[in-house]
Structures are given as C-alpha cells and as structure tokens.
Write an enzyme that holds these catalytic residues in place. Structure first.
Site, PDB file in Angstrom:
ATOM      1  CE  LYS A   9      -3.203   2.357   2.972  1.00 33.16           C
ATOM      2  NZ  LYS A   9      -2.583   3.830   3.067  1.00 33.16           N
ATOM      3  CE  LYS A  14       4.942   0.948  -3.267  1.00 32.06           C
ATOM      4  NZ  LYS A  14       4.853   2.302  -2.693  1.00 32.06           N
ATOM      5  CE  LYS A  40       4.451   8.332  -3.073  1.00 26.79           C
ATOM      6  NZ  LYS A  40       3.929   6.850  -3.446  1.00 26.79           N
ATOM      7  CG  ASP A 128      -2.525   2.107  -2.506  1.00 26.67           C
ATOM      8  OD1 ASP A 128      -3.371   2.236  -1.558  1.00 26.67           O
ATOM      9  OD2 ASP A 128      -1.329   2.199  -2.452  1.00 26.67           O
TER      10      ASP A 128
END
Length: 253
Positions: A9, A14, A40, A128
């Site tokens: 998630k 991570k 990102k 996600d």
C-alpha cells in the site's frame, strides 16, 4: 539473477524496504538495479543523497523523444546501485500503469539487463492499484519473486490481500510467485497476531520484520538508507537478514 517485485500500500514503507534491500545487497558485493514503479518517483531518493531522479516518463514528455542511452534515465547511487524511476503522466492526464509498460519496453530496447548484467533487480511497485500496468513486473516475467510489505493496519492488509489475488491470477503462467510477507511495524494493537493470521490464511511466510524505528527516519531525513547511515545497527541487520534469505533461495534454484 535475483528478480524481486516489492508491493505494498502507498505509504506503507515499501520504498524504505526496497532501497535498504538494494543497499544491503550492494554492500554484500552484488550488482544491483532498483526500478521505482510509482508515479511519485521517490523510490530511489535515499540511494541518491535525497535527490530526486528524473523519471523516464518526464524525459519522454519533456524531450518529446525516447532516450537514446541508459545514462539519460539512470544514475548510480550508494553502493553503485543503478537507479531508475518510471514516473507517470501529467497528473490528471493519462494512465500511470501504461507509463510502466512503456518504460519497461524502453528498457528492453536499451538492453538494460544485457548491458548492465546485474545480480539483483528490485522493482518498487505501488500496491493500491493492481491494473495491468502495475502488474507488469509480475506478468511480463520481469520479476520471479514478490514481497508484500504490510503492517497490521486494516487498509495495509486490505491492499496486501488485493496484491495476493492479483499474483494468484497469473500462477498458472509460470509468472512471479509471492515469496513472503515483510512486516513493517506500525505498532498497532495486536499487530503481530493480525499479520500472522493474514499470512497463515494465504499460505505465506513472514520472511522479514522491520521494527518501527526513529533511526530509519533520522537517516532518511539525511537522504540515506539506514544501511548507509549505520550498517552495524540492529535495524540494518533486519534488512541484511532479508537479503540473505532471498539470495540463499535464489542460489538453491
């Protein structure tokens, strides 16, 4: 070649796990590539002194052409880890998953693996969303093992469940398999029990545990992994232990 996709998630840690694993393998003498597969594009920052790397999709959008050489989109960081970020489309426009697919095709065209000849390739993938693009590392035979990073938080375990279902959908095609769970502690109530129950229900092993630590935060504020900051620390040992488990399994294949 050890090829691992790390899913989890958003915000679960991570990227912290991936970059510290990369640093651990590098200090073990392995030649490592880390590929960030998140719009990102912040997966590799702590291997690069806190500096963001220009993502592949940004290059293609801004230059209006594909890069002609690997140096245009990659940079070596701590331990000579080769860092690459896929990035994504302009926010609100386009599909980030398609960006991952386009990047992977470009890396094939540039003969990344044939040229660099890595011992270890790590993919840091947003968990996600499990659309075709974000599933590319497992369904296109780039990775062979999947690590799912989770805490005992409800939404983290929900995402982990979705990831496990996505991987299972490809199990009959000789694609990547879930190697195990990495418990990144958030110190929620009954956290160990919750994650142990999840792992047991899905038939997974918990192959790594990362205690919640101010030491990780302190070094990330300096643009470093904890491995670079203090490779002798107890937290660093957690990442080394996970690296050893992964490498030992690879040697037995």
């Amino acid at each position: 070649m050890l090829k691992v996709a790390i899913y989890g998630k958003g915000g679960i840690g991570k990227s912290t796990v991936t970059s510290n694993l990369a640093a651990a393998f590098a200090t073990m003498g392995k030649k490592v590539i880390q590929i960030g597969c998140d719009p990102k594009a912040d997966s590799t920052m702590n291997l690069l002194g806190g500096e963001p790397l220009r993502p592949v999709m940004n290059y293609m959008r801004e230059e209006d052409e594909e890069p002609e050489k690997l140096e245009d989109i990659a940079k070596e960081g701590f331990g000579n880890v080769l860092c690459i970020e896929t990035g994504g489309p302009t926010p609100g426009l386009g599909c980030a998953g398609r960006g991952i697919i386009a990047t992977f095709q470009l890396l094939e065209d540039l003969k990344l693996f044939e040229t660099y000849k890595p011992d270890v390739v790590l993919y840091d993938v947003l968990g996600d969303v499990v659309c075709g693009g974000f599933a590319a590392p497992i369904r296109e035979d780039y990775a062979e093992k999947v690590l799912i990073v989770t805490s005992g938080e409800k939404m983290a375990l929900y995402a982990a469940d979705n990831i496990s279902k996505a991987v299972k959908n490809f199990e009959d095609r000789s694609y990547a398999r879930v190697f195990g769970i990495v418990l990144n502690h958030r110190n929620v109530e009954n956290e160990n029990e919750k994650v142990e129950t999840f792992a047991k229900e899905h038939g997974f092993d918990i192959v790594g545990e990362i205690p919640r630590s101010d030491e990780i935060i302190r070094y990330e504020d300096q643009g470093k992994t904890v491995i670079e900051g203090n490779l002798e620390s107890d937290i660093s040992k957690c990442f080394y232990d996970l690296a050893e488990i992964l490498w030992k399994d690879e040697e037995q294949v």
